[in-house]
Design a protein around this motif. Sequence first.
Motif, mmCIF file in Angstrom:
data_model
loop_
_atom_site.group_PDB
_atom_site.id
_atom_site.type_symbol
_atom_site.label_atom_id
_atom_site.label_comp_id
_atom_site.label_asym_id
_atom_site.label_seq_id
_atom_site.Cartn_x
_atom_site.Cartn_y
_atom_site.Cartn_z
ATOM 1 N N VAL A 197 -12.036 -3.047 -12.125
ATOM 2 C CA VAL A 197 -11.381 -3.441 -13.462
ATOM 3 C C VAL A 197 -12.219 -2.681 -14.376
ATOM 4 O O VAL A 197 -13.469 -2.996 -14.485
ATOM 5 C CB VAL A 197 -11.443 -5.205 -13.600
ATOM 6 C CG1 VAL A 197 -11.038 -5.436 -14.968
ATOM 7 C CG2 VAL A 197 -10.809 -5.727 -12.349
ATOM 8 N N VAL A 230 -7.272 -6.821 -16.769
ATOM 9 C CA VAL A 230 -6.399 -7.375 -15.654
ATOM 10 C C VAL A 230 -5.055 -7.295 -16.247
ATOM 11 O O VAL A 230 -4.679 -8.160 -16.892
ATOM 12 C CB VAL A 230 -6.804 -8.318 -15.073
ATOM 13 C CG1 VAL A 230 -5.911 -8.661 -13.690
ATOM 14 C CG2 VAL A 230 -8.392 -8.670 -14.559
ATOM 15 N N ASN A 231 -4.323 -6.451 -15.861
ATOM 16 C CA ASN A 231 -2.776 -6.583 -16.420
ATOM 17 C C ASN A 231 -1.984 -7.014 -15.178
ATOM 18 O O ASN A 231 -2.204 -7.107 -13.912
ATOM 19 C CB ASN A 231 -2.413 -5.159 -16.756
ATOM 20 C CG ASN A 231 -2.683 -3.785 -15.876
ATOM 21 O OD1 ASN A 231 -2.489 -4.308 -14.705
ATOM 22 N ND2 ASN A 231 -2.682 -2.784 -16.361
ATOM 23 N N MET A 239 -1.872 -4.688 -11.974
ATOM 24 C CA MET A 239 -2.940 -4.775 -11.086
ATOM 25 C C MET A 239 -2.866 -6.351 -10.394
ATOM 26 O O MET A 239 -3.112 -6.305 -9.217
ATOM 27 C CB MET A 239 -4.242 -4.908 -11.870
ATOM 28 C CG MET A 239 -5.367 -4.956 -11.350
ATOM 29 S SD MET A 239 -6.836 -4.962 -12.441
ATOM 30 C CE MET A 239 -7.182 -3.178 -12.610
ATOM 31 N N LEU A 240 -2.444 -7.363 -10.960
ATOM 32 C CA LEU A 240 -2.476 -8.467 -10.274
ATOM 33 C C LEU A 240 -1.371 -8.549 -9.313
ATOM 34 O O LEU A 240 -1.516 -9.070 -8.245
ATOM 35 C CB LEU A 240 -1.720 -9.561 -11.338
ATOM 36 C CG LEU A 240 -2.948 -10.241 -12.607
ATOM 37 C CD1 LEU A 240 -2.058 -10.972 -13.486
ATOM 38 C CD2 LEU A 240 -4.034 -10.707 -11.855
ATOM 39 N N ILE A 297 -13.331 -6.811 -5.424
ATOM 40 C CA ILE A 297 -13.085 -6.033 -6.596
ATOM 41 C C ILE A 297 -14.393 -6.006 -7.338
ATOM 42 O O ILE A 297 -15.279 -6.778 -7.425
ATOM 43 C CB ILE A 297 -12.014 -7.014 -7.450
ATOM 44 C CG1 ILE A 297 -10.827 -7.252 -6.806
ATOM 45 C CG2 ILE A 297 -11.881 -6.597 -8.734
ATOM 46 C CD1 ILE A 297 -9.851 -8.281 -7.462
ATOM 47 N N THR A 312 -15.845 -2.640 -19.029
ATOM 48 C CA THR A 312 -15.004 -3.731 -19.400
ATOM 49 C C THR A 312 -15.708 -4.702 -20.138
ATOM 50 O O THR A 312 -16.825 -5.100 -20.239
ATOM 51 C CB THR A 312 -14.644 -4.415 -17.847
ATOM 52 O OG1 THR A 312 -13.663 -5.292 -18.090
ATOM 53 C CG2 THR A 312 -15.685 -4.955 -17.143
ATOM 54 N N VAL A 320 -12.485 -12.795 -15.003
ATOM 55 C CA VAL A 320 -11.811 -12.209 -14.221
ATOM 56 C C VAL A 320 -11.319 -12.996 -12.763
ATOM 57 O O VAL A 320 -10.293 -13.258 -12.428
ATOM 58 C CB VAL A 320 -12.465 -10.898 -13.536
ATOM 59 C CG1 VAL A 320 -11.328 -10.359 -12.399
ATOM 60 C CG2 VAL A 320 -12.589 -9.848 -14.753
ATOM 61 N N THR A 344 -8.927 -15.811 -14.099
ATOM 62 C CA THR A 344 -7.438 -15.364 -14.335
ATOM 63 C C THR A 344 -6.786 -15.102 -12.798
ATOM 64 O O THR A 344 -5.900 -15.373 -12.858
ATOM 65 C CB THR A 344 -7.611 -13.847 -15.011
ATOM 66 O OG1 THR A 344 -8.241 -13.954 -16.237
ATOM 67 C CG2 THR A 344 -6.352 -13.310 -15.038
ATOM 68 N N LEU A 345 -7.749 -14.547 -11.786
ATOM 69 C CA LEU A 345 -7.257 -14.463 -10.608
ATOM 70 C C LEU A 345 -6.670 -15.410 -9.808
ATOM 71 O O LEU A 345 -5.636 -15.881 -9.128
ATOM 72 C CB LEU A 345 -7.842 -13.509 -9.636
ATOM 73 C CG LEU A 345 -8.090 -11.826 -10.311
ATOM 74 C CD1 LEU A 345 -9.635 -11.426 -9.368
ATOM 75 C CD2 LEU A 345 -6.889 -11.246 -9.971
#
Length: 105
Positions: A24, A29-30, A33-34, A49, A55, A62, A65-66
């Motif tokens: 990243v 994270v776009n 990438m997801l 990751i 970043t 991150v 988000t994941l």
Amino acid sequence: MELKGKQKRYLRAQAHHLNPLFQVGKGGVNEEMLKQIDEALAKRELIKINLLQNTDLTPGEVAETLQNTIDCEVVQIIGKVLVLFKVAPKEKYRKISPKVFALGK
């Protein structure tokens, strides 16, 4: 799915020798990438990751988000490296998850 201590310890041991699959950077994270991370988890169940120095995101951001978007479990965060786990949807790719669930009993 909430992992117990023994399960996380087992996953950390399995992830120790893995190299990070994704990095990243300043783009964050776009969606693409997801999608790729989700596909990798579907085949491997356990990935790392790496967050690059440039970043603007923290490892916690991150990880959140994941977890919210692809419903994976963050096993460990060490510095700028995240270890992720998700049970593979197809039976033939489930190599790690049966052992993880056996530890939870």
